[in-house]
Design a protein around this motif. Structure first.
Motif, PDB file in Angstrom:
ATOM      1  N   ILE A 146       4.513  22.121 -24.302  1.00 62.48           N
ATOM      2  CA  ILE A 146       3.679  22.297 -25.912  1.00 62.48           C
ATOM      3  C   ILE A 146       3.604  21.220 -26.310  1.00 62.48           C
ATOM      4  CG2 ILE A 146       4.413  23.200 -28.010  1.00 62.48           C
ATOM      5  CD1 ILE A 146       5.755  25.206 -27.094  1.00 62.48           C
ATOM      6  N   LEU A 147       2.132  21.358 -26.526  1.00 65.31           N
ATOM      7  CA  LEU A 147       1.514  19.294 -27.407  1.00 65.31           C
ATOM      8  C   LEU A 147       1.576  19.766 -28.708  1.00 65.31           C
ATOM      9  CD1 LEU A 147       0.523  17.183 -26.810  1.00 65.31           C
ATOM     10  CD2 LEU A 147      -1.724  18.122 -26.659  1.00 65.31           C
ATOM     11  N   ALA A 148       2.407  18.856 -28.942  1.00 59.23           N
ATOM     12  CA  ALA A 148       1.907  18.846 -30.451  1.00 59.23           C
ATOM     13  C   ALA A 148       1.423  17.841 -31.109  1.00 59.23           C
ATOM     14  CB  ALA A 148       3.415  19.372 -31.431  1.00 59.23           C
ATOM     15  N   THR A 149       0.348  17.885 -31.981  1.00 65.21           N
ATOM     16  CA  THR A 149      -0.646  17.038 -31.947  1.00 65.21           C
ATOM     17  C   THR A 149      -0.772  17.212 -33.987  1.00 65.21           C
ATOM     18  OG1 THR A 149      -1.621  15.073 -32.636  1.00 65.21           O
ATOM     19  CG2 THR A 149      -2.841  17.852 -31.604  1.00 65.21           C
ATOM     20  N   THR A 150      -1.274  16.194 -34.776  1.00 62.01           N
ATOM     21  CA  THR A 150      -1.970  16.796 -36.135  1.00 62.01           C
ATOM     22  C   THR A 150      -2.559  16.980 -36.279  1.00 62.01           C
ATOM     23  OG1 THR A 150      -2.638  14.653 -36.720  1.00 62.01           O
ATOM     24  CG2 THR A 150      -0.196  14.712 -37.044  1.00 62.01           C
ATOM     25  N   LEU A 164      -0.458  23.339 -28.755  1.00 63.14           N
ATOM     26  CA  LEU A 164      -1.259  23.753 -27.982  1.00 63.14           C
ATOM     27  C   LEU A 164      -0.699  24.291 -26.960  1.00 63.14           C
ATOM     28  CD1 LEU A 164      -3.767  20.662 -28.202  1.00 63.14           C
ATOM     29  CD2 LEU A 164      -4.754  23.446 -29.623  1.00 63.14           C
ATOM     30  N   ARG A 165      -0.849  24.957 -26.177  1.00 62.00           N
ATOM     31  CA  ARG A 165      -0.445  25.285 -24.874  1.00 62.00           C
ATOM     32  C   ARG A 165      -0.917  26.080 -24.169  1.00 62.00           C
ATOM     33  NH1 ARG A 165       3.686  30.633 -26.564  1.00 62.00           N
ATOM     34  NH2 ARG A 165       2.644  31.793 -26.580  1.00 62.00           N
ATOM     35  N   GLU A 166      -1.223  25.817 -22.580  1.00 58.33           N
ATOM     36  CA  GLU A 166      -2.390  26.827 -21.541  1.00 58.33           C
ATOM     37  C   GLU A 166      -1.148  28.170 -21.457  1.00 58.33           C
ATOM     38  OE1 GLU A 166      -3.483  24.232 -18.345  1.00 58.33           O
ATOM     39  OE2 GLU A 166      -4.077  22.150 -19.962  1.00 58.33           O
TER      40      GLU A 166
END
Length: 68
Positions: free
Chosen positions: A42-46, A33-35
């Motif tokens: 950048i946010l990374a997750t499952t 995810l990014r804005e």
């Protein structure tokens, strides 16, 4: 996969302008995810964790968090 190779898609809930959320599929089960205001962050997750977070937000579990 490098971030530069990601296919970023704008969320269908984002309106035109500078406050847009973008999502991209990462390796294996990851979601990034990014804005639009800070695309380098950048946010990374499952998928599972993101789904859990969205359900909790819809249920109002974060309504007490103050805006800054």
């Amino acid at each position: 996969m490098y971030v530069s190779e990601c296919r970023w898609r704008k969320s269908s809930h984002s309106v035109e302008g500078s406050n847009c959320l973008y999502v991209a599929a990462g390796e294996r089960d990851s979601i990034m995810l990014r804005e639009s205001e800070q695309p380098e962050v950048i946010l990374a997750t499952t998928r599972t964790r993101l789904r859990t977070f969205i359900r909790a937000a819809k249920a109002g579990q974060f309504d007490h968090v103050a805006e800054h």
